[in-house]
Design an enzyme around this catalytic site. Sequence first.
Site, short mmCIF file in Angstrom:
data_model
loop_
_atom_site.label_atom_id
_atom_site.label_comp_id
_atom_site.label_asym_id
_atom_site.label_seq_id
_atom_site.Cartn_x
_atom_site.Cartn_y
_atom_site.Cartn_z
N ASN A 216 42.89 30.84 37.50
CA ASN A 216 43.29 31.11 36.11
C ASN A 216 43.84 32.53 36.00
O ASN A 216 43.91 33.25 36.98
CB ASN A 216 42.12 30.87 35.15
CG ASN A 216 40.94 31.77 35.47
OD1 ASN A 216 41.03 32.98 35.39
ND2 ASN A 216 39.83 31.16 35.88
N ARG A 217 44.23 32.91 34.79
CA ARG A 217 44.97 34.16 34.58
C ARG A 217 44.10 35.40 34.42
O ARG A 217 44.62 36.47 34.12
CB ARG A 217 45.84 34.04 33.33
CG ARG A 217 46.94 33.03 33.43
CD ARG A 217 47.76 33.04 32.16
NE ARG A 217 48.68 31.91 32.11
CZ ARG A 217 49.86 31.91 32.71
NH1 ARG A 217 50.26 32.95 33.39
NH2 ARG A 217 50.63 30.85 32.62
#
Length: 401
Positions: A216-217
């Site tokens: 994820n970011r």
Amino acid sequence: MEAAPAILPLANRHIALGVTGSISCYKAADIASKLRQAGATVEVVMTPAATRFIAPLTFQSLTSRPVVVDMFAADEAEAHVEVARRADAFVIAPATANCLANLAHGQAPDMVTLTALATRAPILVAPAMDNQMWDHPATQENVVTLRNRGVEFVGPAEGRLASGRVGLGRLAEPSAVVGALRMLLGQRTGDLAGRHVVVSAGGTQEPLDPVRFVGNRSTGKMGFAIAEAARDRGAFVTLVTGPVALETPYGIHRVDVATVAEMLTALEQATADSDAIIMSAAPADYRPANPSEHKMKKGAEDGLSVDLVRNPDIIATLPGGGVRVGFAAETRNLEEYARAKIPAKRLDFIVANDVSAAGSGFGADTNQVTIYHRDGSHETFPLMTKYAVAMAILDRVKARL
Ligand code: CTP
């Protein structure tokens, strides 16, 4: 939204900086600058030898304060004692072998050693010299004497020396010197001194095969800011982090993990004796069910389906850890979703933010959060630096200890 005024780690601190004659003097200019940027009032004292490497004017310009070199100058007669009295800490960087010898024996032939004798503030020394001089029994005995007297050291670091040799003797990096000072002041005066704070940061990477992962970011910036802030308040900090591109802040015990399973194991160990667990990581909720042992190759088909299985909820699985703080990153229904996580994860409070809002969320240096408490109350904050958000979180942790 306008950002709130920044909270600076060394605001309202008077720091005396002593500079002695070493080729690494040029780095002392960066240290002075970084201390200033961190909010400190900086007063520089130098030895005559240091002025042969760098001009007092450099420090005068960087600190907007006079620099004291000559202990016999009429107008500076009392200056040294005043600098020593005002200081909340005295940093000597770089400190030569000769400086360490003078300090160890209480000699004061110059403004730097004289300030060290006159001050009652904590002293942080960053040695810089050739490795043969550092290794010499005379220097090592002086270091032991000074340590026993309560003087703190940062470095020296290993690396290429002015002589061309490689060894122990380089001045610690300016960021390390400032980090060591912040840690020292925290341990002596901080409200979390003696506490163990565990922080998780970053996203996890769940392997699909040896070269690909589901991730994820999350960049880890919020968690690293909390770790630094807790250190600045005197805590011993364990930072369990997924793969991120951030440097380890000085003095923090960092444990690198990749997957949720690894993060859970590391946090179980770290929280066995912790006073608080602040779960700012973004662990993956699912992982590939059957990661391939070898790199997956394209097939003839147009599509690819991957089976995912649920990961454990880390914070819900951890039995204790002290004060329990969670995060909720949402893109809608912030309040409802965030509040539901408090009982589900047995949290004292949850820090919620809308990651789709400008200035908040992944990769930003600022964040706009609302804290929902277990008792049903909540507090909404303005857009603030992540360090200021970290301080607000730690204020509330401290109140529950
Ligand atoms: N968390 C955790 N273990 C997980 C997932 C999340 O410990 N496997 C923690 C996060 O670190 C955070 C809190 O739980 O402190 C909330 O994370 P979030 O992703 O917002 O919530 P989830 O429980 O995963 O719920 P959902 O993804 O459905 O919003």
